[in-house]
Design a protein around this motif. Structure first.
Motif, PDB file in Angstrom:
ATOM      1  N   GLN A   1      -6.743  11.906  -2.114  1.00  0.00           N
ATOM      2  CA  GLN A   1      -7.939  12.642  -2.511  1.00  0.00           C
ATOM      3  C   GLN A   1      -7.808  14.136  -2.198  1.00  0.00           C
ATOM      4  O   GLN A   1      -7.107  14.537  -1.264  1.00  0.00           O
ATOM      5  CB  GLN A   1      -9.159  12.083  -1.789  1.00  0.00           C
ATOM      6  CG  GLN A   1      -9.700  10.799  -2.409  1.00  0.00           C
ATOM      7  CD  GLN A   1     -10.425  11.071  -3.704  1.00  0.00           C
ATOM      8  OE1 GLN A   1     -11.415  11.782  -3.762  1.00  0.00           O
ATOM      9  NE2 GLN A   1      -9.918  10.481  -4.778  1.00  0.00           N
TER      10      GLN A   1
ATOM     11  N   TYR B   1       4.475   7.604  -4.155  1.00  0.00           N
ATOM     12  CA  TYR B   1       3.463   7.234  -3.165  1.00  0.00           C
ATOM     13  C   TYR B   1       3.838   5.886  -2.576  1.00  0.00           C
ATOM     14  O   TYR B   1       4.022   4.913  -3.311  1.00  0.00           O
ATOM     15  CB  TYR B   1       2.061   7.171  -3.787  1.00  0.00           C
ATOM     16  CG  TYR B   1       1.033   6.638  -2.821  1.00  0.00           C
ATOM     17  CD1 TYR B   1       0.575   7.429  -1.778  1.00  0.00           C
ATOM     18  CD2 TYR B   1       0.560   5.330  -2.918  1.00  0.00           C
ATOM     19  CE1 TYR B   1      -0.336   6.942  -0.869  1.00  0.00           C
ATOM     20  CE2 TYR B   1      -0.352   4.839  -2.011  1.00  0.00           C
ATOM     21  CZ  TYR B   1      -0.811   5.650  -0.979  1.00  0.00           C
ATOM     22  OH  TYR B   1      -1.699   5.150  -0.077  1.00  0.00           O
ATOM     23  N   ASP B   2       3.961   5.840  -1.266  1.00  0.00           N
ATOM     24  CA  ASP B   2       4.311   4.603  -0.565  1.00  0.00           C
ATOM     25  C   ASP B   2       5.593   3.988  -1.148  1.00  0.00           C
ATOM     26  O   ASP B   2       5.701   2.768  -1.295  1.00  0.00           O
ATOM     27  CB  ASP B   2       3.149   3.609  -0.642  1.00  0.00           C
ATOM     28  CG  ASP B   2       3.212   2.556   0.462  1.00  0.00           C
ATOM     29  OD1 ASP B   2       3.927   2.779   1.455  1.00  0.00           O
ATOM     30  OD2 ASP B   2       2.551   1.516   0.320  1.00  0.00           O
TER      31      ASP B   2
ATOM     32  N   ARG C   1      -7.373   6.831  -5.830  1.00  0.00           N
ATOM     33  CA  ARG C   1      -8.178   6.268  -4.742  1.00  0.00           C
ATOM     34  C   ARG C   1      -7.498   6.488  -3.401  1.00  0.00           C
ATOM     35  O   ARG C   1      -8.164   6.593  -2.376  1.00  0.00           O
ATOM     36  CB  ARG C   1      -8.389   4.763  -4.947  1.00  0.00           C
ATOM     37  CG  ARG C   1      -9.539   4.406  -5.830  1.00  0.00           C
ATOM     38  CD  ARG C   1      -9.967   2.968  -5.605  1.00  0.00           C
ATOM     39  NE  ARG C   1     -10.470   2.725  -4.257  1.00  0.00           N
ATOM     40  CZ  ARG C   1     -10.875   1.553  -3.813  1.00  0.00           C
ATOM     41  NH1 ARG C   1     -10.847   0.490  -4.605  1.00  0.00           N
ATOM     42  NH2 ARG C   1     -11.325   1.416  -2.583  1.00  0.00           N
ATOM     43  N   GLN C   2      -6.177   6.545  -3.411  1.00  0.00           N
ATOM     44  CA  GLN C   2      -5.416   6.659  -2.170  1.00  0.00           C
ATOM     45  C   GLN C   2      -5.163   8.108  -1.752  1.00  0.00           C
ATOM     46  O   GLN C   2      -4.954   8.394  -0.578  1.00  0.00           O
ATOM     47  CB  GLN C   2      -4.066   5.941  -2.320  1.00  0.00           C
ATOM     48  CG  GLN C   2      -4.155   4.495  -2.761  1.00  0.00           C
ATOM     49  CD  GLN C   2      -4.977   3.656  -1.806  1.00  0.00           C
ATOM     50  OE1 GLN C   2      -4.866   3.811  -0.587  1.00  0.00           O
ATOM     51  NE2 GLN C   2      -5.823   2.781  -2.344  1.00  0.00           N
TER      52      GLN C   2
ATOM     53  N   SER D   1     -12.043   5.759   0.754  1.00  0.00           N
ATOM     54  CA  SER D   1     -11.127   5.275   1.797  1.00  0.00           C
ATOM     55  C   SER D   1      -9.673   5.604   1.477  1.00  0.00           C
ATOM     56  O   SER D   1      -8.807   4.724   1.415  1.00  0.00           O
ATOM     57  CB  SER D   1     -11.285   3.758   1.987  1.00  0.00           C
ATOM     58  OG  SER D   1     -12.595   3.429   2.360  1.00  0.00           O
ATOM     59  N   PRO D   2      -9.368   6.887   1.260  1.00  0.00           N
ATOM     60  CA  PRO D   2      -7.997   7.268   0.916  1.00  0.00           C
ATOM     61  C   PRO D   2      -7.070   7.177   2.122  1.00  0.00           C
ATOM     62  O   PRO D   2      -7.515   7.110   3.267  1.00  0.00           O
ATOM     63  CB  PRO D   2      -8.149   8.714   0.454  1.00  0.00           C
ATOM     64  CG  PRO D   2      -9.292   9.220   1.270  1.00  0.00           C
ATOM     65  CD  PRO D   2     -10.243   8.060   1.404  1.00  0.00           C
ATOM     66  N   LYS D   3      -5.780   7.221   1.842  1.00  0.00           N
ATOM     67  CA  LYS D   3      -4.763   7.269   2.892  1.00  0.00           C
ATOM     68  C   LYS D   3      -4.268   8.688   3.121  1.00  0.00           C
ATOM     69  O   LYS D   3      -3.720   8.990   4.170  1.00  0.00           O
ATOM     70  CB  LYS D   3      -3.586   6.366   2.518  1.00  0.00           C
ATOM     71  CG  LYS D   3      -3.948   4.888   2.388  1.00  0.00           C
ATOM     72  CD  LYS D   3      -4.300   4.290   3.735  1.00  0.00           C
ATOM     73  CE  LYS D   3      -4.422   2.772   3.678  1.00  0.00           C
ATOM     74  NZ  LYS D   3      -5.542   2.316   2.853  1.00  0.00           N
TER      75      LYS D   3
ATOM     76  N   PHE E   1      -3.950   5.298  -7.961  1.00  0.00           N
ATOM     77  CA  PHE E   1      -3.310   6.262  -7.061  1.00  0.00           C
ATOM     78  C   PHE E   1      -4.336   7.241  -6.512  1.00  0.00           C
ATOM     79  O   PHE E   1      -4.310   7.593  -5.326  1.00  0.00           O
ATOM     80  CB  PHE E   1      -2.205   6.996  -7.829  1.00  0.00           C
ATOM     81  CG  PHE E   1      -1.695   8.234  -7.148  1.00  0.00           C
ATOM     82  CD1 PHE E   1      -0.856   8.136  -6.056  1.00  0.00           C
ATOM     83  CD2 PHE E   1      -2.059   9.503  -7.599  1.00  0.00           C
ATOM     84  CE1 PHE E   1      -0.374   9.282  -5.427  1.00  0.00           C
ATOM     85  CE2 PHE E   1      -1.590  10.642  -6.981  1.00  0.00           C
ATOM     86  CZ  PHE E   1      -0.741  10.527  -5.888  1.00  0.00           C
TER      87      PHE E   1
END
Length: 315
Positions: A85, A65-66, A82-83, A161-163, A80
């Motif tokens: 979902q 991730y990222d 949180r980002q 507020s996931p990405k 992780f």
């Protein structure tokens, strides 16, 4: 943003055999991009999605991730999630019938200790299209329509507020009149919030309407990928051609013989050849029986893993 590198997931089977549910997948989801992962039931789509979420650990390979490899320790995995979902297929099954809408959306923020809980819940419901949000706080799932329940599920994901959203058949259980509203919502979230999404589906019509890029999966491996317009208007793999042939506007119906093979007994050579309409019509196709195909890379360019495709395969 989210990347799978040579990911393999195996499960124990009868007689000591191993089922290769995901068998060497390379896949990326870029910021603000919607990728459709398509294929028939049992091809490994959901297992791959669960692995990208950290719910399954790959037998080998890596999820990043990222740019950072996913860690499976409690604190880092929690950060992780949180980002990234999940939005599930069946909103009635994924919502607790004893919880109000407020409680369902507030569950994630409470677990992660976010401040201003009521504001977070209200903002998430508003972004999901349930306005005014306060009108829905004390309602229960059975008091909502199918489309409203799916919006509550989406709001629960947005509350953190996931990405990235991973949506597993997000409109399969909805009426046709509501499907377009939910797809429009996902596109609006991408445009307004910069969300990326992996949409798992067997519906190529849905992929055409929503996705920037399509990856076609068969028996644990991606067999064709590329920009949506390239893949769906000019499919190179015979499996993709067969999937597209069931759409109403298709001039010819391609009926595949048999069922998908047992994942504990992957065919030699091309894994699709026992059901392939091109192989059946070709006199000299020994390579299809005997020569393994390379796994496709994570490039955004069109690529296909097929000995008989008119374009070269990508190593």
């Amino acid at each position: 943003m989210l990347e799978a590198t040579d990911v393999r997931v195996e499960f124990g089977g009868r007689g000591g055999r191993r089922a290769r549910a995901v068998d060497g997948v390379n896949l990326t989801v870029a910021p603000g991009e919607i990728v459709a992962l398509v294929g028939e039931s049992g091809c490994g789509k959901t297992t791959l999605a669960r692995t990208l979420l950290g719910l399954e650990r790959p037998t080998s390979g890596q999820v990043s991730y990222d740019g950072t490899p996913l860690s499976y320790t409690g604190r880092r995995l929690r950060a992780f999630r949180r980002q990234v979902q999940l939005v599930l297929q069946d909103p009635m099954g994924s919502l607790n019938p004893r919880q109000t809408v407020y409680e369902a959306v507030a569950e994630g923020p409470r677990i992660h200790g976010l401040p201003d809980e009521e504001k977070v819940v209200a903002d998430a419901l508003s972004r999901a299209g349930l306005r005014p949000p306060e009108r829905f706080f004390l309602r229960y799932p059975h008091e909502l329509s199918g489309g409203q329940r799916q919006r509550v599920v989406i709001a629960g994901a947005l509350a953190l507020s996931p990405k990235v959203l991973i949506a597993d058949e997000p409109v399969a259980s909805l009426d046709a009149s509501v499907r377009g509203e939910i797809l429009s919502l996902l596109l609006r979230l991408r445009d307004d919030l910069g969300l990326a999404a992996l949409v798992v589906t067997h519906d190529l019509g849905l992929a055409w309407n929503i996705a920037d890029r399509v990856a076609v999966m068969y028996l644990g491996r991606i067999v064709e990928s590329g920009p949506t317009e390239d893949v769906l208007t000019n499919p190179q793999h015979p499996y993709t051609q067969a999937l597209l042939s069931v759409l109403p506007e298709s001039p010819e119906r391609i009926v595949l013989t048999g069922e998908p093979p047992d994942p504990t007994r992957i065919p030699t050579g091309c894994r699709f050849h026992p059901r392939c309409q091109l192989f059946a019509a070709t006199q000299d196709a020994e390579a299809c029986r005997t020569t393994p195909l390379p796994t496709l890379t994570a490039t955004a360019d069109p690529q296909v893993a097929c000995h008989l495709a008119p374009v070269p395969t990508t190593a």
